[in-house]
Scaffold this active site. Structure first.
Site, PDB file in Angstrom:
ATOM      1  CE1 TYR A 232      39.678  17.976  74.874  1.00  0.00           C
ATOM      2  CE2 TYR A 232      38.361  19.747  73.951  1.00  0.00           C
ATOM      3  CZ  TYR A 232      38.755  18.429  73.947  1.00  0.00           C
ATOM      4  OH  TYR A 232      38.209  17.560  73.029  1.00  0.00           O
TER       5      TYR A 232
ATOM      6  NE  ARG B  23      36.720  22.959  78.520  1.00  0.00           N
ATOM      7  CZ  ARG B  23      36.037  22.524  77.468  1.00  0.00           C
ATOM      8  NH1 ARG B  23      35.179  23.323  76.853  1.00  0.00           N
ATOM      9  NH2 ARG B  23      36.180  21.288  77.034  1.00  0.00           N
TER      10      ARG B  23
ATOM     11  CG  HIS C 245      32.942  17.491  80.248  1.00  0.00           C
ATOM     12  ND1 HIS C 245      33.967  18.400  80.405  1.00  0.00           N
ATOM     13  CD2 HIS C 245      32.568  17.576  78.946  1.00  0.00           C
ATOM     14  CE1 HIS C 245      34.210  18.997  79.237  1.00  0.00           C
ATOM     15  NE2 HIS C 245      33.368  18.503  78.330  1.00  0.00           N
ATOM     16  CB  CYS C 246      26.975  17.995  80.352  1.00  0.00           C
ATOM     17  SG  CYS C 246      26.503  18.532  81.984  1.00  0.00           S
TER      18      CYS C 246
ATOM     19  CG  ASP D  42      31.690  16.097  75.482  1.00  0.00           C
ATOM     20  OD1 ASP D  42      31.765  17.243  75.975  1.00  0.00           O
ATOM     21  OD2 ASP D  42      32.068  15.855  74.320  1.00  0.00           O
TER      22      ASP D  42
HETATM   23  O1  LIG Z   1      36.431  18.242  71.194  1.00  0.00           O
HETATM   24  C1  LIG Z   1      35.581  19.171  71.081  1.00  0.00           C
HETATM   25  O2  LIG Z   1      35.215  19.627  69.986  1.00  0.00           O
HETATM   26  C2  LIG Z   1      35.041  19.777  72.308  1.00  0.00           C
HETATM   27  C3  LIG Z   1      34.578  21.083  72.244  1.00  0.00           C
HETATM   28  C4  LIG Z   1      34.186  21.697  73.407  1.00  0.00           C
HETATM   29  C5  LIG Z   1      33.795  23.098  73.415  1.00  0.00           C
HETATM   30  O3  LIG Z   1      33.606  23.664  72.344  1.00  0.00           O
HETATM   31  O4  LIG Z   1      33.690  23.646  74.526  1.00  0.00           O
HETATM   32  O5  LIG Z   1      34.168  21.030  74.575  1.00  0.00           O
HETATM   33  C6  LIG Z   1      34.560  19.718  74.663  1.00  0.00           C
HETATM   34  O6  LIG Z   1      34.525  19.181  75.781  1.00  0.00           O
HETATM   35  C7  LIG Z   1      35.008  19.073  73.495  1.00  0.00           C
END
Ligand SMILES: O=C(O)c1cc(C(=O)O)oc(=O)c1
Length: 302
Positions: A157, A124, A31-32, A257
């Site tokens: 998410y 996603r 996850h990056c 991340d």
């Molecule tokens: O918690 C966050 O702000 C965040 C944002 C994003 C994104 O903007 O894609 O991705 C992540 O994994 C976590």
């Protein structure tokens, strides 16, 4: 195009420590993200934040510094459904990166195939209200049904408080489902309290659900922060991540991340984040599954 960063934006940490924990051969940072660079790959009009640049070359340099073999580059919300920067990273990775895209229902079969050929293996769906506008569930379900024949999965998410409301939708998804950052538990609550029990039940009752045990720096309330050589960072997150790793060893992933969008308090040293891993996956067997076997099966299985 010139972009001005969101006020208070924290840039990723330059010069991360060499981790003390030696990653197993073939380890995947699952996850990056890449951000732009904005001058080359413009940020989306509908974005909720404007980040610093974080290029593919900087990502690959981090991969090598930390000792990872491969990356999974997840489409960042600041690029909306324009996957160009992420796909460019995949195409320049020499097979060492796979991707997770954001798509709309208007995407054609040919466009999906082009993403697949570049190395995309998932889409996603984001339910975090500060990051995205609402997308109707029927549109998401339609997308999930279209990507299923490609062998892709859905990454979700969401915040822990929203799981009850989203449960019926999540459990209707026809693919493997990967939860970002353990569904963002409130780690000031007990690890066996009702909120986290619901998440464990979600995984227990649905063998197609996986979890990333990532982002202790986002979830931690007490710290200490992964800075200045700290080897015992984010102690309050450990019981939560450990429980998921030990209960579902074949359905967990880990990622840095990087470049850590929207952190408000501090930016972690990614080398010290890697040193967090043995606290949550305490044996070589669990580490091998978390870092190598599971991501390789999910992203390089074909
Ligand atoms: O918690 C966050 O702000 C965040 C944002 C994003 C994104 O903007 O894609 O991705 C992540 O994994 C976590």
């Amino acid at each position: 195009m010139e972009f001005t960063k969101t006020p208070g934006w924290l840039d990723w940490y330059a010069g991360p420590a060499k981790p003390r924990f030696k990653l197993p051969a073939g380890a995947v940072d699952a996850h990056c993200h890449v951000f732009g660079p904005g001058a080359e790959f413009a940020f989306a009009v509908e974005r909720k934040y404007t980040p610093c640049d974080a290029s593919k070359d900087q990502l690959f340099a981090l991969r090598d510094q930390l000792g990872f073999d491969k990356n999974v580059v997840v489409q960042a919300t600041c690029h909306g459904a324009d996957n160009t920067a992420m796909v460019d990273a995949l195409l320049h990775s020499q097979g060492k990166a796979r991707g997770v895209a954001t798509v709309k229902r208007s995407i054609t079969d040919q466009e999906l195939q082009t993403l697949h050929d570049a190395g995309v293996r998932g889409v996603r769906f984001n339910f975090v209200k500060r990051l995205v506008d609402f997308t109707p569930k029927d549109e998401l379900l339609e997308i999930a049904n279209r990507i299923k024949p490609l062998g892709w999965h859905v990454v979700i998410y969401f915040e822990a408080v929203d799981l009850p409301e989203l449960w019926d939708f999540f459990t209707r998804l026809p693919t493997t489902v990967v939860v970002d950052h353990m569904g963002r538990p409130d780690v000031s609550q007990p690890v066996d309290g009702p909120e986290f029990e619901l998440f464990v039940k979600f995984m227990q009752q649905h063998p197609n659900v996986w979890s990333k045990v990532s982002c202790p720096e986002r979830l931690s309330v007490t710290g200490p922060k992964a800075r200045n050589g700290e080897q015992n960072a984010y102690a309050d997150v450990i019981p939560f991540a450990r429980r998921i790793v030990e209960t579902f060893p074949d359905r967990v992933l880990w990622g840095t991340d990087w470049p850590h969008p929207n952190l408000k308090d501090h930016m972690p040293d990614d080398g010290l984040l890697v040193d967090f891993i043995p606290h949550i996956a305490s044996t070589p067997e669990l580490q091998q599954k978390l870092l190598v076997d599971n991501p390789t099966r999910l992203y390089w299985g074909d």
